[in-house]
Design an enzyme around this catalytic site. Structure first.
Site, PDB file in Angstrom:
ATOM      1  N   LEU A 491      -5.096   4.847 -44.441  1.00 51.36           N
ATOM      2  CA  LEU A 491      -5.150   5.560 -43.156  1.00 51.36           C
ATOM      3  C   LEU A 491      -6.405   5.198 -42.385  1.00 51.36           C
ATOM      4  O   LEU A 491      -6.483   5.331 -41.174  1.00 51.36           O
ATOM      5  CB  LEU A 491      -5.128   7.071 -43.387  1.00 51.36           C
ATOM      6  CG  LEU A 491      -3.841   7.642 -43.992  1.00 51.36           C
ATOM      7  CD1 LEU A 491      -4.061   9.076 -44.418  1.00 51.36           C
ATOM      8  CD2 LEU A 491      -2.712   7.564 -42.979  1.00 51.36           C
ATOM      9  N   GLY A 492      -7.429   4.777 -43.113  1.00 58.45           N
ATOM     10  CA  GLY A 492      -8.678   4.442 -42.456  1.00 58.45           C
ATOM     11  C   GLY A 492      -9.767   4.266 -43.489  1.00 58.45           C
ATOM     12  O   GLY A 492      -9.547   4.483 -44.684  1.00 58.45           O
ATOM     13  N   ASP A 611     -22.752  13.555 -40.197  1.00 57.17           N
ATOM     14  CA  ASP A 611     -22.028  12.393 -39.677  1.00 57.17           C
ATOM     15  C   ASP A 611     -20.916  12.833 -38.720  1.00 57.17           C
ATOM     16  O   ASP A 611     -19.745  12.539 -38.934  1.00 57.17           O
ATOM     17  CB  ASP A 611     -21.468  11.558 -40.837  1.00 57.17           C
ATOM     18  CG  ASP A 611     -21.082  10.148 -40.398  1.00 57.17           C
ATOM     19  OD1 ASP A 611     -21.442   9.762 -39.265  1.00 57.17           O
ATOM     20  OD2 ASP A 611     -20.416   9.441 -41.170  1.00 57.17           O
TER      21      ASP A 611
END
Ligand SMILES: *[C@@H]1O[C@H](CO)[C@@H](O)[C@H](O)[C@H]1NC(C)=O
Ligand SMILES: *[C@@H]1O[C@H](CO)[C@@H](O)[C@H](O)[C@H]1NC(C)=O
Ligand SMILES: *[C@@H]1O[C@H](CO)[C@@H](O)[C@H](O)[C@H]1NC(C)=O
Ligand SMILES: *[C@@H]1O[C@H](CO)[C@@H](O)[C@H](O)[C@H]1NC(C)=O
Ligand SMILES: *[C@@H]1O[C@H](CO)[C@@H](O)[C@H](O)[C@H]1NC(C)=O
Ligand SMILES: *[C@@H]1O[C@H](CO)[C@@H](O)[C@H](O)[C@H]1NC(C)=O
Ligand SMILES: *[C@@H]1O[C@H](CO)[C@@H](O)[C@H](O)[C@H]1NC(C)=O
Ligand SMILES: *[C@@H]1O[C@H](CO)[C@@H](O)[C@H](O)[C@H]1NC(C)=O
Ligand SMILES: *[C@@H]1O[C@H](CO)[C@@H](O)[C@H](O)[C@H]1NC(C)=O
Ligand SMILES: *[C@@H]1O[C@H](CO)[C@@H](O)[C@H](O)[C@H]1NC(C)=O
Length: 809
Positions: A491-492, A611
């Site tokens: 997915l990433g 983050d």
């Protein structure tokens, strides 16, 4: 008339502040408990020494801060008068004797406290403006209150190796290794934290800086060991460190209502907090610790104070042949002494303790491959902790049949209560059977596979049983491999590892993240997972489970249908289907802010995300924003996230707050900076660090501020929204909030809670100043002028050296 009365009441108070400054306390003078308005003040009246009433019958002599109303040192209590007569014993007196001794005497003239400085040549006593009471022989300090602290440390006070802060049975010390430790009854160390075992210190000293940073001094070096969450702000505020009667060490600003740091985030980890045989747990509705007895076989030692602990109604000694083991699931008895450990399974643990006359209680816990059994023998103190995420089971000996605690009776009516309690008993029987079976299976596995690394699988089965209770499920690597079809559909790939799509056995679609670069041990990993999974909010991605087998560490999250925000904001090709309208954008901005507010301010173990960027903001089927990857920074970073080198920074350039590069401490304010950049991107549909001819070769964020200055806010807005309805009032709010968030100095940025209110239009937004040119120069955080009291300087002073430079000490 009422007014006059009020004035009269104020009179004694006024007197406190108007007494003439007595820098020097004349030998032979005294203070009396009968007149609390009589005090000895420091020259500028910042501190005063005097009697304070503790309760109707007792007094204490203390040094207090005049505006914060905080006592920083005391002699301990003295009884003056009886409960019946509200008469104060006129004999209670605090004396500075002519022989140089300071003492507190009770009504009969017996000393209750003394400085033991008689006949040491003491010539003067004085209270200075830092709050230090000093006895001097000529110019030599013979005794000082700073060197004989009670439970509080204030700025300019030094805590050296042999000095102790005490509060009841608890004590706080600085060890010669430079570690800070908290100890119960001078025997059990329940908190011991240090910088790095590689550091060799000569004679460390602990100081609380007036800017809110707890600092270790040694041989001319300074190391920051703890930060108040408002460090560097409000230079005038009175900060102090105090060991509470609940065994926790905290930092405060201004008064005891504003806590800015605590040694133990989890109060139930304080040894003995609930007394002997008391069980500490959290009240789900208020998140405050509560103390209970293990079962109705016990009663409270003091019905009015649950923290005093519990005792058996019938002692084990009076109950030969009828002793049973009370089982307490998800409970551990806090243990800090290693010698009582044996590596046997849960059933053997129970049986061994039952058959041993000295054993009183035991805890069985696991460390993936090994089952540990901690035995508590007769004179031991038993301090219990129960929580839904604890993977431990404990047993305690009781006499006769087990009488479980009743369920909380809040909402259960009479008849219903009866049925519920019957249902509960059946439940106990059923779960008991399941657990019995599981224990048998466990025992079987242990016997045949104890040398096999697959042993962890047993615990996977165990914890699956806890799925219903909301605790994270532990999955096996094999199962996850199957469910993701061999990690096929990526997915990433984020900063912490790649993410794959998977479908669980019950058809739930999930996203499995394969973590990389985990430096933490198994136990710590589980603790962090427990923290992450106990963090629930509508705008945070939910953790369903985890896997921890050998080097495989995975986190399994709920699947978000619409993927991450960046795909919608920065898609290059003209995909009209992927364009988010303004209404959705504003809701995403608000939802993200609410999610982060929860992380910063509302959950039990507050989390700094570290983050925040569009890639970590996921969108569900209805385009609700869900923040992901929270709590991970802690997993990856080295021992203390404040000691980091550039290589360990996991944040993303463009979103990183300047303090990351300046090597200053990272606080929740660093997340505000990243959020500000994301907010600007939501409005503009461009990367904040993008540079192009269209915007005069400037960084987008800088260009945007210039346009804002010129009053051209509409030029900042995403061009693709031009023909759609855009609420310019909301845009104006968003843009201004964004500029407030990206201020260079952390203290100028608002809190996340404020951001939500500003976006919602609940509070007025002042015009933001220009965010300074960022990340230019000043990458060195080392201080040049330590004596300066200027707050900006103090923040530099806060700089924590990276491990490489601090190891040279
Ligand atoms: C209490 O002490 C204050 C300050 O020294 C003094 O002015 C006042 O008269 C005293 N009150 C009594 C009742 O002694
Ligand atoms: C003062 O302390 C002594 C010694 O502890 C005690 O015997 C005496 O009863 C106390 N007097 C008063 C009035 O409390
Ligand atoms: C009193 O003196 C202390 C120490 O010098 C200083 O920090 C404080 O600001 C002063 N307070 C007042 C009210 O002048
Ligand atoms: C605390 O320690 C520092 C440095 O070791 C010293 O300069 C200072 O005088 C000490 N302060 C007190 C109140 O003893
Ligand atoms: C602390 O106390 C121990 C034993 O009393 C003594 O040997 C040591 O020198 C002391 N350390 C310091 C820094 O005072
Ligand atoms: C604390 O320690 C002392 C001796 O070191 C011991 O006698 C006492 O029982 C302990 N207190 C508790 C509550 O265990
Ligand atoms: C100091 O604290 C660290 C953990 O921060 C611990 O590993 C180490 O054993 C401690 N050292 C001492 C001497 O207590
Ligand atoms: C939990 O907290 C709520 C709200 O403060 C309170 O009403 C309730 O009595 C508490 N429950 C227990 C078991 O202490
Ligand atoms: C508990 O408090 C009540 C009411 O204040 C009092 O009557 C009772 O004596 C107290 N019990 C104990 C054991 O202190
Ligand atoms: C054991 O406990 C049961 C139930 O409380 C009681 O009836 C029995 O007499 C006890 N036996 C002994 C030996 O004390």
């Amino acid at each position: 008339m009422n007014f006059c009365f009020l004035l009269l009441l104020q009179l004694p108070l006024l007197l406190v502040f108007t007494t003439t400054s007595t820098a020097n306390i004349p030998p032979g003078s005294s203070l009396y408990a009968s007149n609390t308005s009589q005090t000895w003040s420091s020259p500028n009246n910042t501190f005063f020494l005097g009697f304070t009433q503790v309760d109707p019958t007792s007094y204490t002599v203390s040094i207090s801060h005049s505006t914060a109303g905080v006592s920083i040192w005391t002699t301990g209590n003295v009884v003056a008068g009886t409960a019946s007569a509200a008469v104060i014993d006129y004999g209670v007196e605090f004396q500075f004797l002519r022989n140089g001794n300071l003492r507190l005497i009770n009504g009969s003239g017996a000393p209750v406290w003394t400085s033991n400085t008689g006949n040491l040549g003491v010539t003067s006593a004085s209270l200075d403006d830092t709050g230090n009471l000093v006895l001097k022989a000529g110019s030599i300090n013979v005794w000082s209150s700073f060197e004989n602290p009670t439970d509080t440390l204030v700025p300019s006070q030094n805590l050296t190796v042999n000095q102790t802060l005490r509060s009841g049975v608890y004590s706080f010390r600085l060890l010669s290794s430079g570690n800070m430790s908290l100890t119960w009854n001078d025997s059990v160390v329940y908190w011991n934290q240090g910088l790095s075992s590689a550091l060799k210190l000569t004679s460390p000293t602990l100081q609380l800086k007036s800017n809110g940073i707890l600092t270790l001094l040694d041989a001319g070096s300074q190391m920051s060991v703890a930060f108040g969450n408002d460090y560097g702000e409000g230079g005038e505020v009175m900060r102090f460190l105090r060991l509470g009667s609940d065994g926790n060490l905290r930092m405060y600003s201004g008064g005891t209502t504003t806590m800015t740091w605590a040694a133990l985030a989890d109060q139930c980890q304080v040894y003995g907090y609930c007394g002997n045989m008391g069980i500490c747990s959290y009240n789900e509705s208020s998140l405050s610790p509560i103390c209970k007895c293990p079962s109705l076989n016990f009663e409270a030692v003091d019905v009015n104070d649950s923290r005093k602990g519990c005792k058996r109604k019938v002692e084990v000694a009076d109950c030969a042949g009828n002793v049973t083991m009370l089982e307490l699931k998800q409970t551990k008895f806090l243990t800090f002494q290693a010698q009582q450990i044996v590596t046997i399974g849960i059933t053997a643990c129970r049986v061994n303790c039952l058959s041993s006359t000295s054993c009183m209680a035991c805890t069985s816990t696991s460390d993936t491959y090994v089952l540990y059994c901690y035995m508590k023998n007769t004179p031991d103190f038993v301090s219990g902790y129960q929580g839904p995420v604890l993977l431990s089971t404990s047993y305690i000996k009781v006499c006769g049949p087990v009488q479980p605690n009743p369920l909380p009776s809040d909402q259960i009516g009479g008849d219903k209560k009866f049925r519920e309690s019957r249902g509960w008993k059946v439940g106990v029987l059923v779960t008991g059977t399941i657990w019995g079976l599981a224990a048998l299976v466990g025992l079987f596995w242990w016997f045949c596979c104890k040398n096999s690394p697959k042993f962890g699988g047993v615990w996977a089965q165990y914890t699956l049983l806890e799925y219903a209770s909301g605790a994270p499920v532990q999955f096996s690597y094999k199962d996850l491999h199957r469910w993701t079809q061999g990690f096929k559909h990526k997915l990433g790939a984020g900063g912490f590892g790649a993410v794959y799509r998977g479908v669980l056995a019950n058809r739930t679609v999930v996203a499995a993240k394969q973590l990389e670069g985990i430096e933490q041990g198994e136990r710590q990993f589980r603790m962090e997972v427990a923290t992450i999974s106990s963090t629930h909010h509508l705008n945070l991605v939910r953790l369903i489970g985890f896997c921890s087998e050998g080097r495989h560490r995975l986190l399994v999250y709920e699947f978000m249908k619409n993927g991450s925000l960046d795909h919608f904001l920065f898609s290059t090709e003209d995909q009209s289907g992927k364009l988010l309208n303004w209404k959705r954008r504003f809701n995403i901005a608000l939802g993200t802010a609410r999610g982060i507010t929860y992380l910063h301010e509302e959950c039990r173990d507050c989390i700094v995300h570290c983050d925040i960027k569009p890639e970590n903001i996921l969108l569900d089927a209805n385009f609700n924003a869900k923040v992901s990857d929270f709590g991970l920074a802690k997993l990856i970073s080295t021992k203390d996230q404040r000691y980091r080198s550039l290589t360990t920074i996991r944040g993303t350039r463009g979103y990183l707050a300047p303090e990351w590069l300046a090597n200053l401490p990272i606080t929740s304010k660093s997340d505000l900076y990243s959020y500000g950049m994301v907010l600007l991107e939501i409005v503009s549909g461009r990367r904040n660090f993008e540079v192009s001819a269209e915007i005069n070769q400037k960084r987008f964020s800088e260009w945007a501020y210039e346009e804002f200055e010129k009053g051209n806010v509409e030029t900042i807005v995403d061009k693709r929204l031009a023909d759609q309805g855009v609420d310019m009032e909301q845009v104006m709010r968003a843009v201004q909030v964004s500029f407030w968030c990206i201020q260079e100095h952390p203290s100028q940025r608002p809190t996340m809670g404020k951001v939500v209110q500003m976006l919602e239009g609940i509070i007025e937004i002042a015009r933001p100043p220009a965010p300074k040119a960022l990340m230019k120069g000043s990458t060195s955080g080392t201080s040049t002028n330590l004596s300066s009291k200027d707050s900006a300087q103090s923040t530099c002073e806060a700089s924590a050296p990276p491990p490489s430079s601090s190891s040279s000490i």
